[in-house]
Design a protein around this motif. Structure first.
Motif, short mmCIF file in Angstrom:
data_model
loop_
_atom_site.label_atom_id
_atom_site.label_comp_id
_atom_site.label_asym_id
_atom_site.label_seq_id
_atom_site.Cartn_x
_atom_site.Cartn_y
_atom_site.Cartn_z
N LEU A 190 0.88 -1.17 0.00
CA LEU A 190 0.00 0.00 0.00
C LEU A 190 0.91 1.21 0.00
N TRP A 191 1.15 1.80 -1.17
CA TRP A 191 2.19 2.81 -1.35
C TRP A 191 1.94 4.06 -0.52
N GLY A 192 0.69 4.53 -0.50
CA GLY A 192 0.39 5.79 0.19
C GLY A 192 -1.08 5.89 0.53
N GLY A 193 -1.48 7.08 0.98
CA GLY A 193 -2.82 7.27 1.48
C GLY A 193 -3.78 7.92 0.51
N SER A 194 -3.38 8.15 -0.74
CA SER A 194 -4.30 8.74 -1.70
C SER A 194 -5.41 7.74 -2.04
N SER A 209 2.31 -13.09 0.67
CA SER A 209 2.23 -13.47 2.08
C SER A 209 2.65 -12.34 3.01
N ILE A 210 3.31 -11.32 2.47
CA ILE A 210 3.76 -10.17 3.27
C ILE A 210 3.27 -8.90 2.60
N ILE A 211 2.57 -8.05 3.34
CA ILE A 211 2.16 -6.74 2.84
C ILE A 211 3.17 -5.71 3.32
N LEU A 212 3.65 -4.89 2.38
CA LEU A 212 4.59 -3.82 2.70
C LEU A 212 3.83 -2.53 2.98
N GLY A 213 4.25 -1.82 4.03
CA GLY A 213 3.61 -0.56 4.40
C GLY A 213 4.01 0.59 3.49
N PHE A 214 3.58 1.78 3.86
CA PHE A 214 3.70 2.98 3.04
C PHE A 214 5.15 3.29 2.64
N ASN A 215 5.31 3.85 1.45
CA ASN A 215 6.63 4.14 0.90
C ASN A 215 7.15 5.51 1.35
N PRO A 217 2.78 10.43 11.22
CA PRO A 217 2.66 9.09 11.81
C PRO A 217 1.24 8.74 12.25
N GLN A 218 0.51 9.72 12.75
CA GLN A 218 -0.83 9.45 13.25
C GLN A 218 -1.80 9.11 12.09
N THR A 219 -1.67 9.85 10.99
CA THR A 219 -2.49 9.54 9.81
C THR A 219 -2.14 8.16 9.28
N ALA A 220 -0.83 7.86 9.23
CA ALA A 220 -0.39 6.55 8.74
C ALA A 220 -0.95 5.43 9.62
N ALA A 221 -0.94 5.63 10.94
CA ALA A 221 -1.45 4.61 11.85
C ALA A 221 -2.95 4.38 11.62
N ALA A 222 -3.69 5.46 11.43
CA ALA A 222 -5.13 5.33 11.19
C ALA A 222 -5.41 4.57 9.90
N LEU A 223 -4.64 4.88 8.85
CA LEU A 223 -4.82 4.19 7.57
C LEU A 223 -4.40 2.73 7.68
#
Length: 371
Positions: free
Chosen positions: A175-179, A196-202, A214-220
């Motif tokens: 999931l590259w980003g929050g758009s 089998s592994i999901i990678l977090g935001f770039n 960080p707070q927005t990222a945690a919510a997403l």
């Protein structure tokens, strides 16, 4: 007389503005670590239409918050062996007589952290930790980069290359980003068996990348990544760039994402010298006690200093590969360079020739230093 004076003042003002806001030099390496944000803005096939014209950007201003890179290190007499690679490009030749470099004698394995066999595939086995950061879509040249040592693949998105399964790659969606478009594509693609592994935001700590607090990222994360646990996925944290602000960003994210399942720490590294890389990864591991996936790395100076020479890059890679194999809390390492356009990174790090074959350095890496 008054009108002439006004004309002179106007012309002077225009000259000052031209100097201040004029086009930046076309070299992508001239703007310091701030230019890091404009690296790989357009990984094919993820965002090919968004590549920036570097020659039209205003030059980045210096920032006192950025750490200076280590001065270009002296190449040792011990380099990496790469015999008889006939497809290498002229600027990527291996040293004439070399052997695989040794990591410093002080290197030790950490006793804490997650299991080095987390996820699936061969992660954790010595010599089987290379992953392909792949920017070429369904290009058939992907087959040139599959060896027993290259076990995983990601492409900064959810568009798994058509030959990935057949070639034996373990695919890792991101999931590259929050758009909204990234979220929609991610939600539509993720299903049991895609990987089998999901990678977090770039690089959310970079303005030119996914760019979120960080707070927005945690919510997403809680909304879109955490529910995928029920599908059997494990999760790698948002991938920090090696800019110093990343460490605090990750601390705040972990605090805000209380209760989240974060199985691994994703990191990127661009700097000079093996010792710098070793210190950087060890700092994160000691703080967060998670096994690490180094999902981008290259010897690249974003701080305005000298770039590494070809000999220094070979020496660095030989030391790094050996250390990765010997360090149980490093799960995988994905060199940045399996693509035709390194988008601001020192082209001596290139791992792929124009015909799709590995360069000499690329062959060395995908064979874990054994050519």
């Amino acid at each position: 007389m008054a009108s002439k004076l006004l004309n002179l003042v106007a012309l002077s003002s225009l000259a000052i503005m031209a100097c201040t806001f004029g086009a930046a030099p076309t070299t992508a390496l001239s703007t310091g670590h701030l230019n890091h944000a404009n690296r790989h803005v357009a990984h094919a096939p993820i965002a090919a239409k968004k590549k920036r014209d570097q020659s039209k950007r205003c030059k980045a201003r210096p920032s006192t918050s950025l750490a200076s890179s280590t001065a270009a290190h002296t190449s040792s007499s011990v380099h990496a062996q790469a015999a008889a690679v006939t497809t290498s490009s002229s600027h990527s030749q291996a040293p004439a007589s070399t052997t695989k470099s040794s990591a410093p004698a002080t290197t030790s394995k950490a006793s804490s952290g997650g299991s080095s066999t987390i996820g699936t595939g061969q992660f954790g086995k010595a010599g089987s930790k290379i992953c392909a950061a792949w920017g070429n879509g369904n290009d058939p040249s992907l087959a040139n980069f599959k060896t027993d040592h290259v076990v995983a693949l990601y492409d900064w998105g959810v568009d798994k290359p058509s030959d990935a399964d057949k070639l034996g790659f373990m695919y890792m969606p991101m999931l590259w980003g929050g758009s909204q478009d990234k979220i929609n594509a991610f939600e539509a693609a993720i299903k049991p068996g895609l990987g089998s592994i999901i990678l977090g935001f770039n690089e959310p700590n970079e303005q030119g990348q996914s760019n979120m607090d960080p707070q927005t990222a945690a919510a997403l994360w809680k909304q879109h990544i955490e529910p995928k646990r029920s599908m059997g996925y494990k999760f790698c944290s948002p991938a920090m760039s090696s800019r110093p602000n990343g460490f605090q960003w990750m601390q705040e994210f972990m605090a805000a994402c209380d209760g989240c399942n974060v199985d691994m720490q994703c990191l990127h590294w661009y700097d000079i010298g093996f010792d710098t890389l070793q210190t950087y990864l060890t700092k994160y591991h000691d703080e967060f006690k998670l096994p690490i996936m180094l999902t981008e790395f290259a010897e690249q100076n974003f701080n305005g200093g000298a770039q590494a020479t070809m000999d220094e890059i070979w020496d660095f890679m030989g030391q790094a590969l050996k250390w990765f194999d010997e360090t149980d809390w490093i799960l995988a390492a994905c060199p940045f360079g399996i693509m035709h356009d390194l988008q601001g990174v020192n082209t001596l790090n290139l791992l792929q020739n124009s015909d799709g074959s590995p360069t000499a350095l690329g062959s060395f890496v995908i064979n874990d230093g054994n050519n």
